[in-house]
Each structure stands twice: as C-alpha cells, then as structure tokens.
Design a protein around this motif. Structure first.
Motif, PDB file in Angstrom:
ATOM      1  N   ARG A 135     -15.470   7.074   9.788  1.00 35.18           N
ATOM      2  CA  ARG A 135     -15.915   7.398   8.423  1.00 35.18           C
ATOM      3  C   ARG A 135     -16.997   8.487   8.463  1.00 35.18           C
ATOM      4  O   ARG A 135     -17.914   8.437   9.290  1.00 35.18           O
ATOM      5  CB  ARG A 135     -16.448   6.158   7.722  1.00 35.18           C
ATOM      6  CG  ARG A 135     -16.882   6.428   6.279  1.00 35.18           C
ATOM      7  CD  ARG A 135     -17.226   5.167   5.534  1.00 35.18           C
ATOM      8  NE  ARG A 135     -17.547   5.458   4.135  1.00 35.18           N
ATOM      9  CZ  ARG A 135     -17.741   4.542   3.208  1.00 35.18           C
ATOM     10  NH1 ARG A 135     -17.644   3.253   3.515  1.00 35.18           N
ATOM     11  NH2 ARG A 135     -18.027   4.901   1.969  1.00 35.18           N
ATOM     12  N   TYR A 143       3.953  -0.224   4.799  1.00 39.29           N
ATOM     13  CA  TYR A 143       3.463   0.534   3.656  1.00 39.29           C
ATOM     14  C   TYR A 143       4.549   1.480   3.149  1.00 39.29           C
ATOM     15  O   TYR A 143       5.510   1.799   3.857  1.00 39.29           O
ATOM     16  CB  TYR A 143       2.227   1.355   4.036  1.00 39.29           C
ATOM     17  CG  TYR A 143       1.093   0.577   4.637  1.00 39.29           C
ATOM     18  CD1 TYR A 143       0.915  -0.775   4.363  1.00 39.29           C
ATOM     19  CD2 TYR A 143       0.179   1.192   5.495  1.00 39.29           C
ATOM     20  CE1 TYR A 143      -0.135  -1.499   4.922  1.00 39.29           C
ATOM     21  CE2 TYR A 143      -0.872   0.479   6.063  1.00 39.29           C
ATOM     22  CZ  TYR A 143      -1.017  -0.869   5.778  1.00 39.29           C
ATOM     23  OH  TYR A 143      -2.048  -1.570   6.330  1.00 39.29           O
ATOM     24  N   ASN A 160      -2.804   4.750  -2.546  1.00 34.25           N
ATOM     25  CA  ASN A 160      -3.945   3.971  -2.053  1.00 34.25           C
ATOM     26  C   ASN A 160      -4.642   4.693  -0.906  1.00 34.25           C
ATOM     27  O   ASN A 160      -5.836   4.493  -0.653  1.00 34.25           O
ATOM     28  CB  ASN A 160      -3.501   2.592  -1.576  1.00 34.25           C
ATOM     29  CG  ASN A 160      -2.794   1.795  -2.644  1.00 34.25           C
ATOM     30  OD1 ASN A 160      -1.576   1.638  -2.592  1.00 34.25           O
ATOM     31  ND2 ASN A 160      -3.540   1.307  -3.622  1.00 34.25           N
ATOM     32  N   ALA A 161      -3.886   5.530  -0.198  1.00 34.31           N
ATOM     33  CA  ALA A 161      -4.411   6.278   0.937  1.00 34.31           C
ATOM     34  C   ALA A 161      -3.825   7.680   0.915  1.00 34.31           C
ATOM     35  O   ALA A 161      -2.690   7.889   0.466  1.00 34.31           O
ATOM     36  CB  ALA A 161      -4.075   5.590   2.256  1.00 34.31           C
ATOM     37  N   LEU A 200      -7.076   5.131  -5.205  1.00 33.19           N
ATOM     38  CA  LEU A 200      -7.380   5.668  -3.886  1.00 33.19           C
ATOM     39  C   LEU A 200      -8.531   4.912  -3.218  1.00 33.19           C
ATOM     40  O   LEU A 200      -9.588   4.710  -3.808  1.00 33.19           O
ATOM     41  CB  LEU A 200      -7.745   7.140  -4.019  1.00 33.19           C
ATOM     42  CG  LEU A 200      -7.554   8.055  -2.805  1.00 33.19           C
ATOM     43  CD1 LEU A 200      -6.114   8.007  -2.311  1.00 33.19           C
ATOM     44  CD2 LEU A 200      -7.944   9.482  -3.166  1.00 33.19           C
ATOM     45  N   GLU A 201      -8.310   4.506  -1.969  1.00 35.01           N
ATOM     46  CA  GLU A 201      -9.322   3.782  -1.196  1.00 35.01           C
ATOM     47  C   GLU A 201      -9.790   4.567   0.023  1.00 35.01           C
ATOM     48  O   GLU A 201     -10.910   4.387   0.489  1.00 35.01           O
ATOM     49  CB  GLU A 201      -8.772   2.423  -0.738  1.00 35.01           C
ATOM     50  CG  GLU A 201      -8.363   1.495  -1.868  1.00 35.01           C
ATOM     51  CD  GLU A 201      -7.692   0.237  -1.359  1.00 35.01           C
ATOM     52  OE1 GLU A 201      -8.353  -0.522  -0.591  1.00 35.01           O
ATOM     53  OE2 GLU A 201      -6.514   0.008  -1.696  1.00 35.01           O
ATOM     54  N   ILE A 202      -8.918   5.419   0.537  1.00 34.97           N
ATOM     55  CA  ILE A 202      -9.266   6.156   1.759  1.00 34.97           C
ATOM     56  C   ILE A 202      -8.560   7.513   1.784  1.00 34.97           C
ATOM     57  O   ILE A 202      -7.400   7.631   1.387  1.00 34.97           O
ATOM     58  CB  ILE A 202      -8.899   5.335   3.029  1.00 34.97           C
ATOM     59  CG1 ILE A 202      -9.240   6.118   4.303  1.00 34.97           C
ATOM     60  CG2 ILE A 202      -7.438   4.901   3.008  1.00 34.97           C
ATOM     61  CD1 ILE A 202      -9.091   5.300   5.587  1.00 34.97           C
ATOM     62  N   ILE A 240      -5.655   4.759   8.988  1.00 32.66           N
ATOM     63  CA  ILE A 240      -5.380   4.132   7.691  1.00 32.66           C
ATOM     64  C   ILE A 240      -4.918   2.687   7.895  1.00 32.66           C
ATOM     65  O   ILE A 240      -5.385   1.769   7.217  1.00 32.66           O
ATOM     66  CB  ILE A 240      -4.332   4.947   6.912  1.00 32.66           C
ATOM     67  CG1 ILE A 240      -4.984   6.225   6.364  1.00 32.66           C
ATOM     68  CG2 ILE A 240      -3.721   4.123   5.775  1.00 32.66           C
ATOM     69  CD1 ILE A 240      -4.003   7.197   5.747  1.00 32.66           C
ATOM     70  N   GLN A 259     -13.780   1.260  10.058  1.00 33.87           N
ATOM     71  CA  GLN A 259     -14.301   2.504   9.496  1.00 33.87           C
ATOM     72  C   GLN A 259     -14.978   3.353  10.571  1.00 33.87           C
ATOM     73  O   GLN A 259     -15.902   4.110  10.293  1.00 33.87           O
ATOM     74  CB  GLN A 259     -15.292   2.214   8.367  1.00 33.87           C
ATOM     75  CG  GLN A 259     -14.694   1.451   7.209  1.00 33.87           C
ATOM     76  CD  GLN A 259     -15.640   1.321   6.027  1.00 33.87           C
ATOM     77  OE1 GLN A 259     -16.522   2.142   5.827  1.00 33.87           O
ATOM     78  NE2 GLN A 259     -15.445   0.279   5.231  1.00 33.87           N
ATOM     79  N   VAL A 283       0.891   5.271   0.831  1.00 38.13           N
ATOM     80  CA  VAL A 283       0.220   6.331   1.589  1.00 38.13           C
ATOM     81  C   VAL A 283       0.865   7.659   1.229  1.00 38.13           C
ATOM     82  O   VAL A 283       2.082   7.833   1.378  1.00 38.13           O
ATOM     83  CB  VAL A 283       0.324   6.091   3.111  1.00 38.13           C
ATOM     84  CG1 VAL A 283      -0.369   7.217   3.877  1.00 38.13           C
ATOM     85  CG2 VAL A 283      -0.264   4.737   3.484  1.00 38.13           C
ATOM     86  N   PHE A 306      -6.944  -0.679   6.483  1.00 38.67           N
ATOM     87  CA  PHE A 306      -6.382  -1.696   5.595  1.00 38.67           C
ATOM     88  C   PHE A 306      -6.236  -3.049   6.298  1.00 38.67           C
ATOM     89  O   PHE A 306      -6.439  -4.098   5.685  1.00 38.67           O
ATOM     90  CB  PHE A 306      -5.020  -1.245   5.065  1.00 38.67           C
ATOM     91  CG  PHE A 306      -5.106  -0.197   3.991  1.00 38.67           C
ATOM     92  CD1 PHE A 306      -6.053  -0.289   2.979  1.00 38.67           C
ATOM     93  CD2 PHE A 306      -4.249   0.886   3.984  1.00 38.67           C
ATOM     94  CE1 PHE A 306      -6.145   0.680   1.977  1.00 38.67           C
ATOM     95  CE2 PHE A 306      -4.320   1.858   2.987  1.00 38.67           C
ATOM     96  CZ  PHE A 306      -5.275   1.749   1.992  1.00 38.67           C
ATOM     97  N   LYS A 331       0.838  -1.195   0.000  1.00 36.69           N
ATOM     98  CA  LYS A 331       0.000   0.000   0.000  1.00 36.69           C
ATOM     99  C   LYS A 331       0.874   1.246   0.000  1.00 36.69           C
ATOM    100  O   LYS A 331       1.908   1.304   0.668  1.00 36.69           O
ATOM    101  CB  LYS A 331      -0.910   0.008   1.234  1.00 36.69           C
ATOM    102  CG  LYS A 331      -1.888  -1.151   1.314  1.00 36.69           C
ATOM    103  CD  LYS A 331      -2.934  -1.096   0.222  1.00 36.69           C
ATOM    104  CE  LYS A 331      -3.973  -2.185   0.415  1.00 36.69           C
ATOM    105  NZ  LYS A 331      -4.975  -2.198  -0.677  1.00 36.69           N
TER     106      LYS A 331
END
Length: 306
Positions: free
Chosen positions: A303, A29, A51-52, A71-73, A291, A300, A4, A295, A2
C-alpha cells in the motif's frame, strides 16, 4: 462476487493477460477488461461496477475514483504511481498499491543500454569509449538501481551510490556510499538516476549538483522528468559542451535541447523502461495476486497511501 477491472490504454501483452486472467479466475472473481479506450467517459462507465482496478500509466483522478462507487483497491502495475491521486483515494477509503521490483530488470537494462549508446557517440560512426573501468554513480538505490549495479559489475565498472535511505543495503553489497550528491556527480563518468518524482527529489538534479559533473560525463535518467530542474539542465549544457543527457522520457524542454544539443542528448519516443514482455507479465501478475491477497487476507503490504 468481486469484480476486477483491468483498464489499460496500453494493453498488457497477451501472455500477461492470460496469466492475470488465470489468477483472477482461480480466486473466483469476475474479470472485466477495458483496453485501448479513447475517452475518459469509457473509463468512468467501466469503473462504476468494479471492486478492484488494475492500471498501468492510466490517469486515476478524482473523477475516476468518484465513479468507482464500489472501488476498494487500485493497483498500479509498475513501480511509479504518480498517475493515481493517492490522497483522494485515501479520503475515499480506497487502497492504492504498486508492484515494486517487477519491472526493475527491464529498466536497468535500458539504463545500461542508454549509457552504452551515449559513450559510443550515439552510434554515429566516430570513435567512442567503453564502460569497463569507468565509474558509475547511482543516484538512489531502489530496486532498479540494484539491478543496474549487478549489470554494471559484469561490465567491469566501478560503482558508487548516493542514497539517504538504503545506506546499509548498499554498504552490505560492497558499494561506496558518497557523503553527498555533489560528491557522486563529481566522481562519476556515468550518472544513472533512480529516485521517485516526489518530495525532496523533485528538481533535485539542479545547477548546484550539475556544476560538479566531471568532464565528459553522461547522465542517464530512466526515473521521471520531474527530478530534473530543466532550466538548469539547459543552461548547464550550454556551458558544458562535454556533457551528454539521455532519457526514456523527454523533458518539457526537449525541442530546445534537440535543437541546441542534438549530438549530446537523446530521448526515446515514449517512456519504455518497463516495456518488455517479461516486465509486463511480472507486474500484471503481481497486481492480480496483490488484489487476491487484499480481498482474501487483508494484505496491504504494498500500500502506498497509508
């Protein structure tokens, strides 16, 4: 592995960056860093492999989210997240989080500091007043307001609150919860605003509320300028020459207010509520840990775009 990305026009403090890096590295990461960037193009290029994403007050709009194909987060290191297009992020299946509570003491100390500055006549040399024995009204009761309550009690202030969502919390701490916002403003010597710039709170500080302020009242706003109806505020201060307004974010009508009410208003040069090394570190480390939790475990908890 991942990736970041930390993308910050206003960089984290060195000690904060060191601790954030440690969290990311321990998780295995890859950390990428974009600091003090000058153009949007730089951000778009940097986010393309991430990815973050960890940001502060940086604008994360559709262009940025589209550029972040992996991008996931996105984590906003701080409480407010109006700089992130949360709706479009949800469309793109990108989770958006904030780090509530991590900078709350810093903002609370500033709110009390502004109250002192106001009641002491902006340190102009004339006789001022004291906070002890006066009533502080908290407009909202989130993390920051709870810290303001803690500090205000040490100053010997009487504290009351208007909140729709934290009544049980406030009551359990012995606070008087007013029946209406108008009642809070009518009975407070100092009003400290702590509500987000969304929904019912937008322009909620309007003439309908302001007209109830008691004589000599001070309004402190360390929230967002959007919670103030600025036209109403200017009209109100023209009529009520006894009221002061202090904030760490200048309103759009700042030039008029400074011109017309110079001795009754004050705005910091930029928004500085969370600008302490401690808050900087707390929020950055929390963002990194969230983060990793996302992962590793699908966590979450924080969120904001469900």
């Amino acid at each position: 592995m991942k990736r970041v990305l930390i993308a910050t026009e206003k960089p984290f403090a060195p000690v904060a960056l060191e601790k954030i890096t440690d969290v990311i590295n321990r998780a295995g990461y890859k950390l990428d860093l974009l600091e003090k960037y000058k153009t949007k193009a730089e951000l778009l290029a940097a986010v393309s492999t991430a990815n973050a994403l960890i940001v502060r007050s940086d604008l994360i709009d559709r262009d940025v989210l589209d550029a972040g194909k992996n991008l996931e987060i996105v984590v906003r290191a701080g409480a407010g997240y109006d700089n992130v297009d949360t709706s479009y992020a949800k469309e793109r299946s990108v989770v958006v989080m904030n780090t509530p509570g991590q900078n709350s003491n810093a903002v609370a100390e500033l709110a009390i500091g502004l109250a002192i500055y106001g009641i002491r006549g902006f340190f102009g040399g004339n006789s001022g007043g004291e906070l002890r024995g006066r009533t502080l009204g908290l407009h909202g009761y989130g993390y920051v307001a709870r810290n303001v309550h803690r500090i205000a009690r040490a100053f010997g202030m009487n504290v009351k609150v208007y909140t729709r969502y934290s009544k049980a919390q406030a009551s359990s701490e012995g606070l008087e919860v007013t029946a209406s916002l108008e009642e809070l403003y009518a009975s407070s010597d100092v009003v400290s605003i702590h509500v987000p710039a969304r929904g019912e709170h937008l322009k909620s500080v309007s003439m309908a509320v302001l007209k109830h302020l008691k004589e000599g009242a001070i309004i402190v706003n360390t929230a967002r300028k959007e919670v103030i109806n600025e036209d109403d505020l200017c009209r109100f201060m023209e009529d009520r020459i006894d009221v002061k307004y202090l904030s760490d974010i200048a309103p759009d009508c700042a030039a008029k207010m400074i011109s017309d009410f110079e001795e009754r208003c004050y705005f910091t040069p930029k928004k500085i509520g969370a600008q302490t090394e401690e808050a900087n570190t707390n929020a950055g480390v929390a963002a990194a840990e969230q983060i990793v939790g996302f992962f590793a475990n699908g966590d979450q908890t924080f969120r904001v775009n469900k």
